[in-house]
Design a protein around this motif. Sequence first.
Motif, PDB file in Angstrom:
ATOM      1  N   TYR A 229       0.822  -1.202   0.000  1.00  0.00           N
ATOM      2  CA  TYR A 229       0.000   0.000   0.000  1.00  0.00           C
ATOM      3  C   TYR A 229       0.864   1.264   0.000  1.00  0.00           C
ATOM      4  O   TYR A 229       0.545   2.249  -0.674  1.00  0.00           O
ATOM      5  N   GLY A 232       1.851   2.291  -3.334  1.00  0.00           N
ATOM      6  CA  GLY A 232       0.815   2.821  -4.211  1.00  0.00           C
ATOM      7  C   GLY A 232      -0.201   1.820  -4.707  1.00  0.00           C
ATOM      8  O   GLY A 232      -0.988   2.138  -5.615  1.00  0.00           O
ATOM      9  N   PHE A 249      -1.808  -2.407  -9.057  1.00  0.00           N
ATOM     10  CA  PHE A 249      -1.377  -1.026  -9.259  1.00  0.00           C
ATOM     11  C   PHE A 249      -1.901  -0.521 -10.605  1.00  0.00           C
ATOM     12  O   PHE A 249      -1.972  -1.276 -11.581  1.00  0.00           O
TER      13      PHE A 249
END
Length: 270
Positions: A229, A232, A249
């Motif tokens: 996390y 990203g 992602f």
Amino acid sequence: MIQFPNAKINLGLQLVEKRPDGFHNLVSCFYPVPWTDALEILPAQAESTFTLSGLPVPGAPTGNLCWKAYELLKKDFDLPNIQMHLHKVIPMGAGLGGGSADAAFTLKTLNQVFELSLTIEKLEDYARQLGSDCAFFVQNKPVLAVEKGDVFEPLELDLAGWHLLLVYPNLAISTAEAYAAVSPCFPKNSLKTLLTQDMAAWKETVVNDFEKSLFPQYPVLPQIKAQLYEMGAVYASMSGSGSTMYGLFQTPPAAPLPFPAEYSVWQGVL
């Protein structure tokens, strides 16, 4: 013939109840991933052989699911001797279904090479005799898996273009160990409905129930999830009964990746 059995990830995993036969009923989305082993099957003049390379596979070769798949079909068909070789790349005990994929691809390859004319339904029936999630890899497309993970409902979910990062912390968790600590319960919300939400909402709603029992035992797992996390990821989770963690992602995660060299890391586009 050379085939490339692929891994899968679980998008959510709800453990619903323990069955009278000792297994558990579950609900999970199985999603194919292009991290692959390599499987070659050729007719042989001499006796049948099965060889292995790549990651070390525990146990005798004759106990491997690929060999069991060959023997299963040989009971019903006059199969000739074969040379079979498996190059193992997908980690074992990782929640990625690599062994199940190898077995299912063995069935599909034998069906092609020896023109057995087995239908998809019949191939799935054979696959279910080898393992609960083997049948998924026959059609190898996103499904909602229910019951033992061997019954499938269609699912309209397309993650094409999303970037996937898989992190295996060199930690094998057996299925028996993972199930020993779980407390199944009926979910409040349908996973099929939750997966129709925007992926940004999945962080709070789409849960792998194994995380609750395994994270306290293996602190490295929630650590990796937090790192994904921080990097990203729109959504991060454990796959199956562990121990691979993954992140989804919108763009490729920036290098260098913050994971030790002894971890197995794979990244690609779905």
